[in-house]
Design a protein around this motif. Structure first.
Motif: not given
Length: 126
Positions: A1-5, A9-22
């Motif tokens: 899940m969310q392989v491309n992370q 949120y609208k702000i494009k920062a590493d802190s707003t990326r979703l983590k990959m899941g299994l």
């Protein structure tokens, strides 16, 4: 899940990326000679430190003599450390209507917050 992370949120920062899941899911359904069904289903998902594990057991009784088939079912789901989910299902031909009720059993209820809820599910098999 969310392989491309993707961003959450609208702000494009590493802190707003979703983590990959299994996730892993599967189940088994046994159909009797009279078209009754007994089934078990499991869905297990892990995403970062969060997880959601769901188990469901159901019994569906076929109604004989209905053109195209009909049935009534009962089930009980369990979302690990969160909720019990009893349900009632009505089937007619290729359509299924279910009513589910989430009964909160998590520790949040001890703080006085009740998070129970009714769900309505409609399924059409093609």
């Amino acid at each position: 899940m969310q392989v491309n992370q993707p961003y959450s949120y609208k702000i494009k920062a590493d802190s707003t990326r979703l983590k990959m899941g299994l996730g892993v899911q599967g189940g088994y359904r046994f159909t009797t000679k009279t078209d009754d069904e007994v089934g078990f289903y499991v869905a297990m998902n892990w995403q970062g430190p969060a997880y959601r594990h769901y188990y469901n057991l159901s019994y569906v009784k076929a109604i004989p003599g209905v053109q195209g088939g009909a049935a009534v079912g009962l089930g009980l789901g369990y979302r690990y450390n969160d909720a019990l989910v009893p349900d009632v299902e009505l089937r007619y031909q290729k359509m299924s209507l279910a009513i589910l009720y989430d009964v909160n059993i998590s520790t949040i209820s001890a703080a006085g917050i009740a998070r129970n809820g009714v769900e309505l599910a409609l399924r059409m098999d093609f």
